[in-house]
Design a protein around this motif. Structure first.
Motif, PDB file in Angstrom:
ATOM      1  N   LEU A  38       0.825  -1.209   0.000  1.00 40.26           N
ATOM      2  CA  LEU A  38       0.000   0.000   0.000  1.00 40.26           C
ATOM      3  C   LEU A  38       0.858   1.258   0.000  1.00 40.26           C
ATOM      4  O   LEU A  38       2.041   1.211   0.352  1.00 40.26           O
ATOM      5  N   SER A  39       0.243   2.378  -0.328  1.00 34.87           N
ATOM      6  CA  SER A  39       0.948   3.661  -0.229  1.00 34.87           C
ATOM      7  C   SER A  39       1.262   3.916   1.247  1.00 34.87           C
ATOM      8  O   SER A  39       0.592   3.352   2.134  1.00 34.87           O
ATOM      9  N   SER A  41       0.591   6.364   3.317  1.00 34.51           N
ATOM     10  CA  SER A  41      -0.534   6.843   4.137  1.00 34.51           C
ATOM     11  C   SER A  41      -1.583   5.754   4.333  1.00 34.51           C
ATOM     12  O   SER A  41      -2.148   5.606   5.422  1.00 34.51           O
ATOM     13  N   ARG A  42      -1.816   4.983   3.302  1.00 30.89           N
ATOM     14  CA  ARG A  42      -2.788   3.882   3.419  1.00 30.89           C
ATOM     15  C   ARG A  42      -2.236   2.766   4.310  1.00 30.89           C
ATOM     16  O   ARG A  42      -2.976   2.174   5.092  1.00 30.89           O
ATOM     17  N   ARG A  44      -0.225   3.169   6.849  1.00 28.08           N
ATOM     18  CA  ARG A  44      -0.346   3.706   8.219  1.00 28.08           C
ATOM     19  C   ARG A  44      -1.755   3.440   8.754  1.00 28.08           C
ATOM     20  O   ARG A  44      -1.940   2.948   9.864  1.00 28.08           O
ATOM     21  N   GLU A  45      -2.749   3.762   7.957  1.00 31.92           N
ATOM     22  CA  GLU A  45      -4.149   3.545   8.333  1.00 31.92           C
ATOM     23  C   GLU A  45      -4.449   2.050   8.480  1.00 31.92           C
ATOM     24  O   GLU A  45      -5.109   1.626   9.421  1.00 31.92           O
ATOM     25  N   PHE A  46      -3.938   1.244   7.544  1.00 29.12           N
ATOM     26  CA  PHE A  46      -4.151  -0.201   7.552  1.00 29.12           C
ATOM     27  C   PHE A  46      -3.597  -0.824   8.832  1.00 29.12           C
ATOM     28  O   PHE A  46      -4.275  -1.603   9.502  1.00 29.12           O
ATOM     29  N   HIS A 110     -12.579   3.380   9.392  1.00 28.48           N
ATOM     30  CA  HIS A 110     -11.681   4.525   9.496  1.00 28.48           C
ATOM     31  C   HIS A 110     -12.468   5.787   9.181  1.00 28.48           C
ATOM     32  O   HIS A 110     -13.281   5.792   8.263  1.00 28.48           O
TER      33      HIS A 110
END
Length: 161
Positions: A38-39, A41-42, A44-46, A110
């Protein structure tokens, strides 16, 4: 049926996620592979979502981290539709067996900088679909309450300015 909920500000784990030992102690190899695809930022959220889900699962088990259970004993992977799937190992699997839990269903949501996870421990074979619906509804309710609370705080700050 047993229920666990966890709410986390996504940034709470930023410093810890820079440490390799924390990642190895907390996440399954497959969770880290998914995050790596994932990117930034994604990812981090994941990872924050996976951590919250692990916390919610441990509340279902009534243990928290400790008592021989580490975060890596709870894996939150994906099924063929990308829905989260819980896999237990070691002491976490033994504890679920002691409680008569056949499966644990999680829902992760989220919103802005918050993540909420709801886990349902199914104690009878026919509860899985109901557990999924309840977990998703619980996550939506929790996020709506967080959003309303943040909006109220914002209004209060603006009225004092």
């Amino acid at each position: 049926m047993r229920i666990g909920v966890d709410v986390l500000a996504i940034g709470e784990l930023d410093r810890l996620h820079t440490r390799g030992w924390f990642r190895r102690h907390t996440y399954d190899e497959r969770e880290l592979e998914l995050a790596g695809s994932l990117s930034p930022s994604r990812a981090r959220e994941f990872l924050a979502g996976r951590f919250a889900a692990k916390e919610a699962v441990l509340k279902v088990l009534g243990t928290g981290f400790g008592k021989g259970i580490s975060p890596a004993h709870v894996s939150v992977l994906r099924d063929d539709r990308s829905a989260p799937v819980v896999r237990l190992a070691g002491a976490a699997a033994r504890r679920a067996g002691e409680l008569g839990i056949g499966a644990i269903t999680v829902s992760i949501a989220h919103k802005n900088e918050c993540v909420v996870a709801v886990a349902i421990g199914d104690t009878s074979p026919g509860e899985t679909a109901l557990g999924t619906d309840l977990a998703a509804a619980g996550a939506r309710i929790a996020l709506d309450k967080i959003a309303r609370s943040r909006a109220d705080i914002g209004k209060a700050r603006n009225s004092h300015a």
